[in-house]
Every structure is written in C-alpha cells, then in structure tokens.
Scaffold this motif. Structure first.
Motif, short mmCIF file in Angstrom:
data_model
loop_
_atom_site.label_atom_id
_atom_site.label_comp_id
_atom_site.label_asym_id
_atom_site.label_seq_id
_atom_site.Cartn_x
_atom_site.Cartn_y
_atom_site.Cartn_z
N TYR A 256 0.84 -1.20 0.00
CA TYR A 256 0.00 0.00 0.00
C TYR A 256 0.87 1.25 0.00
CZ TYR A 256 -3.85 -3.10 1.33
OH TYR A 256 -4.79 -4.09 1.35
N GLY A 355 -2.26 -3.05 5.45
CA GLY A 355 -3.32 -2.05 5.39
C GLY A 355 -4.07 -1.89 6.70
N GLU A 402 -9.08 0.07 -0.10
CA GLU A 402 -8.70 0.98 -1.18
C GLU A 402 -9.48 2.29 -1.13
OE1 GLU A 402 -6.61 1.56 -5.00
OE2 GLU A 402 -6.45 0.00 -3.48
N ILE A 467 -5.42 5.91 1.42
CA ILE A 467 -4.62 4.71 1.19
C ILE A 467 -5.00 4.09 -0.15
CG2 ILE A 467 -6.25 3.27 2.51
CD1 ILE A 467 -3.81 1.59 3.37
N TRP A 468 -3.99 3.67 -0.90
CA TRP A 468 -4.20 3.04 -2.20
C TRP A 468 -3.33 1.80 -2.32
CZ3 TRP A 468 -4.24 8.26 -1.49
CH2 TRP A 468 -5.36 8.96 -1.99
N LYS A 469 -3.83 0.83 -3.03
CA LYS A 469 -3.06 -0.37 -3.34
C LYS A 469 -2.07 -0.02 -4.45
CE LYS A 469 -2.91 -5.03 -2.73
NZ LYS A 469 -2.85 -5.75 -1.46
#
Length: 473
Positions: A256, A355, A402, A467-469
């Motif tokens: 992440y 995450g 996500e 937060i992003w993958k």
C-alpha cells in the motif's frame, strides 16, 4: 568454497542468536523492575512519625520542662486520634490554627503563639521533604514503567526474529548472479521473512570494477532477483556501494501507499499555531501520522506540541510499540519540570504490508474514517498527556481498504461546529463530502469549520490521509 559456506551459515544463524540474547535482556529488565518495585516504601502522605517529630521538636524549642498539656506524650499513644486529626488538618489547610489545638492546650499553655508557630514550621519542613520524596517516587515509578515497557519491546522483537523464516538458501544463487552482472560481489548475505510477509535483507557487498553504485540501484537489482518485488534501502544504511565492502540493510516495500494533506489556521490574533503534526514513514513498512494540541494557544503551546510529535516519531522509529511510545511521552511531559504543560496526542500508524490502522489517543478528539459504507468514529479518551503518571492509551485497530480516508482534527475544529453533538455534525458533513485527493479534502473541511463562526476562537488543524493499493509492475 567451504569457507564461504561456513560464513554464510554463521550469517543465517546470527538472527537466532540475537533473538535469544534480546530475550535474556528482556528478562533481566523485568527482574530489575521488580527489584525497584519491592525495594522501597510507597507512603505519600505525612506519617505518624512525621507528626510526632514535629511535636517533639516544638516541645524542645518552646516548652522546656513544662508538661502541663502533655501534648507529645499523649500523641505517642497508639490510640491517639488527635495526631491523625492534626496531620489531616495541616494537609488540608496548609497550617495549624489555635482552634485545631486541644482544649487543655488552649487553657493552660502560656506560649501558645510560639508553640503553634514552631509546630507549623516543623510540619512545613516535613511537607517539603515529603514533596521531594514523592517527586522521587514518581520518577522511580516512571523508571520501573519504562523498564517493563522496554522488556516487552525486546521480548516481542526477539520472538519476531526467532520466528522469522530464513530465505537465504532459496534466493542466494539468484541474488549473487544478479549483483555479479552489475559488477558487485556479495561477501555475506542474510534474507529474512516475517509473519506479515515483510522481508528484509542484509548484504555485505562491494564493487569489483572501481566504480561506485547507488544503494537505491542495488535495491532495484535485489527486487528483480527476488521475483520483481519492490525493495528500498533502510534508513541509516549506506547510500553508495564502493570497492570497500560494507553491510547494507534493504527492506521490501509494502503493498500500500499513503498520501496526506494538511490545512491549518491559528487562533485569531496569534501568529503561531499551538497545534503540530507529523507524517513520516518508519521501518519496517509503517506510515505514522500524529497530531498534538498544546495547552492554550500561541508560541508556547506550539513548542509543547512540537516536542510531543517529535519525541513520538523518534520513539516509534527506534522500535517502540505505539502504546509504549505514548506512555513514555506522557511520563516525560509529567516529569519534565515543576509546571505541567499537558498536550493531546492523536496517533495513527498504518501498516503498508497489511493495510491495518492502529490509532491511539491521549486526550485527543475523535478520528473519522471515511469508507465505502459510511463514516466511522474512533472515540477519544479524556486525559491529555502530562497530567497523570498511570495512563493507558486507548488502542483502536481497523482494516483499511482501497481509497479509504482518515481524517484527524484538533479540538478547535470540532468546537467551531454548532450544537451539542459536534462529532455527529462532523459525521454528517463527511458523509456528504466528495472523496478527492487528501490535500483538497483537508482544505475543504477546514473551510467548512471556519465558515460557521465569525472568528477563529482556537487553533484549527485538519490532517487527511488516503490509502491506495500499489499497482503491480
């Protein structure tokens, strides 16, 4: 060849040896804490002995051979209630009045003023000594607490190391070949994998063609050899690979990534905000966001909150668990000086491998999580840091998904909202907000809070993270 394999085996076993040594150190610290705890008395009020000493000294200084009231000898008796009354009266008022003395004393003593004055001086000195003793006991309790916290940290770290899987035999050939293609020789190697799939590598490496190679380029080569993974150089490791062999620590990057934005405004009339924040990445693979609101406003409050966020960041980077770090910060603030300067601490740690969010608070207002199913509140606890020695920070854990957003605010933002249930007002507002990049969202939330009141009555800070993958290459 035999020598290289022998050295490699030593490298593979060293983490087991280190883990056991750390476990032994943890046990020693716990025993040391017990010794401290059992070795000293814990009385924190004026004792019977303090009262008797004060009466005896007053009698020696004032009474001479007079024994009309027998105040000291009567107080020596185990069943004497007056001595207990005398001590409690002094603790409550700070002095003894004539009305607090026994009737026989008031009727027969010829030097009442001198005796009561001397008695108050004696009890005052005893109280001053007790104050220093209590200060020492508080410091002792803080030391005991930190011995135990450090013992827990070392024990957890030793267990993590002992349970780590050694990937060196599986990856050694591929890694050596990849580095050799780029004119680098690996003398020693250790590659470990932990229970959260986090990996780290220690490579003793040098170049063999006279040139220097950036360590970040070496990290990319390592990642390719490990199966096209993303690796980085650990903080405080060497930045350049030279002809002189050196050991460099590499870390596998998490799945992440986190971006943040901040918007802030000081109280009207103040040039400096009393709020401070930090956003940083610490090994192994964690992002830390913290927000602190110093007592009051202005430069002094700003210095206090800045000290809190900087100390918290340093402790977490040194390997302290979040709960242990906040307890130590609280202890430092409490014992830093005569005056108390409490400050709130709002801490969020995000594991970039899993995450998972861990939020901890001391006196801070609620944190708001904006997810696919609405807005969730992470509630606060009441006591700010630096007020009480025995404080247990509240730990809250959540799995992030996500494009989730974390919104942290100082109390000035919530105080500006109308109504009694200000948190619910904020929840309703955030439920209608459009998810955008964190910086734009932080500015929009601050503008909303500012627009409700004609003036900014307290420092306002909004910290937003998303937060992003990571996209696989």
């Amino acid at each position: 060849m035999f020598e290289r394999k022998f050295v490699q085996k030593d490298m593979a076993n060293i983490h087991i040896y280190t883990a056991r040594k750390l476990s032994d150190m943890a046990g020693s610290l716990e025993e040391l804490a017990k010794t401290f705890d059992e070795g000293m008395a814990t009385g924190r009020n004026l004792s019977r002995e303090d009262g008797l000493a004060a009466l005896q000294m007053a009698g020696a200084m004032v009474c001479g051979d007079c024994n009309r009231c027998n105040l000291y000898s009567d107080s020596e008796k185990e069943e004497s209630y007056y001595l207990y009354y005398l001590l409690r009266a002094f603790e409550q008022k700070g002095n003894i009045d004539y009305e607090d003395m026994p009737r026989l004393f008031r009727e027969t003593c010829r030097r009442q003023e001198d005796y009561v004055g001397q008695l108050n001086r004696n009890l005052g000195r005893a109280t001053m000594n007790l104050s220093w003793k209590n200060r020492f006991l508080e410091s002792r309790d803080a030391v005991i607490s930190q011995f135990r916290e450090l013992s827990v940290i070392l024990q957890e770290f030793s267990q993590q190391m002992e349970q780590a899987a050694d990937l060196t035999p599986l990856r050694e050939r591929a890694v050596r070949r990849a580095f050799a293609k780029h004119h680098m020789v690996i003398e020693h190697m250790l590659i470990l994998e932990y229970d959260n799939n986090q990996k780290e590598a220690f490579l003793t490496v040098r170049t063999n063609h006279g040139r220097c190679i950036m360590a970040k380029d070496a990290a990319q080569i390592l990642g390719q050899a490990m199966g096209n993974e993303s690796w980085v150089v650990a903080r405080n490791s060497k930045n350049i690979v030279t002809r002189q062999a050196a050991t460099i620590r590499f870390l596998m990057e998490g799945s992440y990534q986190v971006l943040y934005g901040v918007a802030r405004v000081p109280k009207d009339g103040e040039a400096v905000s009393g709020d401070n924040y930090t956003f940083c990445q610490i090994p192994p693979g964690q992002v830390v966001m913290s927000l602190s609101d110093g007592m009051g406003t202005g430069e002094r409050a700003g210095k206090e909150s800045q000290r809190v966020v900087e100390l918290t960041e340093q402790l977490l980077a040194a390997g302290y668990m979040p709960k242990s770090a906040l307890k130590l910060v609280n202890t430092v603030l409490l014992l830093a000086g005569e005056e108390q300067h409490p400050a709130t601490i709002d801490l969020c740690c995000i594991d970039l491998y899993t995450g998972v969010l861990e939020a901890m608070k001391l006196g801070a207002v609620s944190t708001f999580l904006i997810g696919s199913e609405g807005v969730e509140l992470l509630q606060a606890c009441d006591a700010p840091a630096g007020m009480f020695l025995q404080v247990e920070p509240m730990l809250l854990s959540r799995k992030l998904w996500e494009e989730d957003r974390i919104v942290m605010v100082s109390d000035g933002v919530l105080d500006a909202l109308p109504g009694e249930d200000k948190e619910q007002i904020m929840v309703e507002y955030l439920e209608g907000i459009v998810k955008r990049n964190p910086q734009n969202m932080a500015e929009e939330i601050l503008e909303f809070a500012e627009g409700i009141s004609e003036e900014v009555r307290d420092d306002m800070t909004v910290l937003v993270a998303g937060i992003w993958k990571k996209q696989s290459v």
